[in-house]
Every structure is written in C-alpha cells, then in structure tokens.
Design a protein around this motif. Structure first.
Motif, PDB file in Angstrom:
ATOM      1  N   LYS A 120       4.043   9.589  -3.630  1.00 58.18           N
ATOM      2  CA  LYS A 120       3.017  10.394  -2.959  1.00 58.18           C
ATOM      3  C   LYS A 120       3.579  11.007  -1.672  1.00 58.18           C
ATOM      4  N   VAL A 121       4.340  10.222  -0.930  1.00 52.58           N
ATOM      5  CA  VAL A 121       4.931  10.714   0.319  1.00 52.58           C
ATOM      6  C   VAL A 121       5.921  11.840   0.021  1.00 52.58           C
ATOM      7  N   LEU A 122       6.739  11.673  -1.012  1.00 54.68           N
ATOM      8  CA  LEU A 122       7.719  12.701  -1.354  1.00 54.68           C
ATOM      9  C   LEU A 122       7.058  13.997  -1.811  1.00 54.68           C
ATOM     10  N   GLN A 123       5.910  13.896  -2.470  1.00 53.15           N
ATOM     11  CA  GLN A 123       5.195  15.102  -2.901  1.00 53.15           C
ATOM     12  C   GLN A 123       4.608  15.853  -1.713  1.00 53.15           C
ATOM     13  N   GLU A 147       0.810  -1.219   0.000  1.00 50.10           N
ATOM     14  CA  GLU A 147       0.000   0.000   0.000  1.00 50.10           C
ATOM     15  C   GLU A 147       0.847   1.274   0.000  1.00 50.10           C
ATOM     16  N   LEU A 148       2.156   1.153   0.225  1.00 44.10           N
ATOM     17  CA  LEU A 148       3.008   2.335   0.282  1.00 44.10           C
ATOM     18  C   LEU A 148       3.243   2.909  -1.111  1.00 44.10           C
TER      19      LEU A 148
END
Length: 179
Positions: free
Chosen positions: A26-29, A21-22
C-alpha cells in the motif's frame, strides 16, 4: 560507517505491535517513485533509461558463446590474464621455454590456480574432436585450450616458481646454515 547489527523478529514477537499493521504494498502504491528518483538523481545520470530496452539490446548484441569453464572461474581467469598484460601465445611460449623474465613470479602463482581440471580437459578434447571453430569460444576458453596443450604443465609451472623464489628462500635459510 559502522555496521548495523540486527536480528529479525519472529512472527510471534510482532503480535500487537505497529509492524502487524504495516502494509508495504500500500505504501509503495501511494509513493510516486518516478518523482522521488527525479528529485534525488545526480546530475551525471541525465534522463532516466528504459531498463527493458537495455536488456533487449544486450541480448541482441551478445552472441551466445560456447563455454568450457565454470563462469566464476572464467571471470577470475580473465582478471588474471589482464593483470599479466601478455597475449595467450606469449604466456604459453614463456611457460614452454621456462622464460623467467617474460612472466613474473606473482603472475605464475596466480596462473597455477587455473591449471585445467580433468573435467575441463575432457570438454576441450570433446570440443576438438567435434572440430568446432575456436571463434565460438570465449578468450578464456581459448587460453585454456592453449594452456592445456603444454606438456607437463603443472611441473613446468612449479619449477618456474621454485626457480623464481630460490634466491629469497636461500637468503632466509642462510642464517640457519651459518649457525
């Protein structure tokens, strides 16, 4: 700090786990990396530098030099020559005249690894036949040209190393000779 040993999981092993699910993108944005860098920089760093500007400056400053040696070999030779602390001409003259005091035994053993290969000799010969100016070459390549012109270079260096280590070798053999 101890080494952290780990083994990467195969794609079939992560099915049904949190790792499927990671989404790294998206996290970096969502993260504000500039704020993060600003908070954790050391005081010695000062303002952030534009990396693209630095790269363009570096390419403008560094004129392209002709090279006759492989890059890692040239870097290692540069390090070795700095350790010697002598000019190219002094080193070559010391080898030609078998001057044991001018060059240390350790330095000679390091230089022995940089005897010109047949390929490098061919490149040097081609460079000289084309009558290109030596200023186009790096310092290491100029050293290699001077170095390769010494007659019987490998034999000279081996003799100098043998003479330099003869006392130690004889001292090690004396107990056996006396027995």
């Amino acid at each position: 700090m101890p080494v952290f040993n780990w083994v990467a999981l195969k794609p079939s092993q992560i099915d049904g786990t949190v790792f499927t699910e990671l989404n790294d993108e998206k996290v970096l944005q969502e993260l504000d990396m500039s704020d993060f860098e600003e908070q954790f920089k050391t005081k010695a760093q000062g303002p952030a530098l534009d990396i693209s500007a630095l790269k363009s400056k570096a390419t403008q400053k560094a004129p392209s030099k002709v090279t006759l040696m492989e890059s890692n070999r040239a870097k290692n030779l540069a390090i070795t020559l700095r350790k010697g602390g002598r000019s190219v001409q002094d080193i070559c003259t010391a080898i030609e005249t078998y001057d044991q005091q001018a060059l240390s035994l350790d330095f000679l053993e390091l230089l022995l690894r940089f005897l010109p290969t047949e390929y490098e000799r061919n490149l040097i010969g081609k460079f000289e036949r084309d009558q290109q100016p030596p200023e186009e070459l790096s310092d290491e390549d100029r050293f290699m040209i001077c170095f390769s012109k010494i007659p019987r270079l490998a034999e000279r260096m081996n003799v100098m190393i043998f003479l330099g280590s003869f006392g130690d070798t004889a001292q090690l053999l004396m107990p056996q000779l006396n027995a």
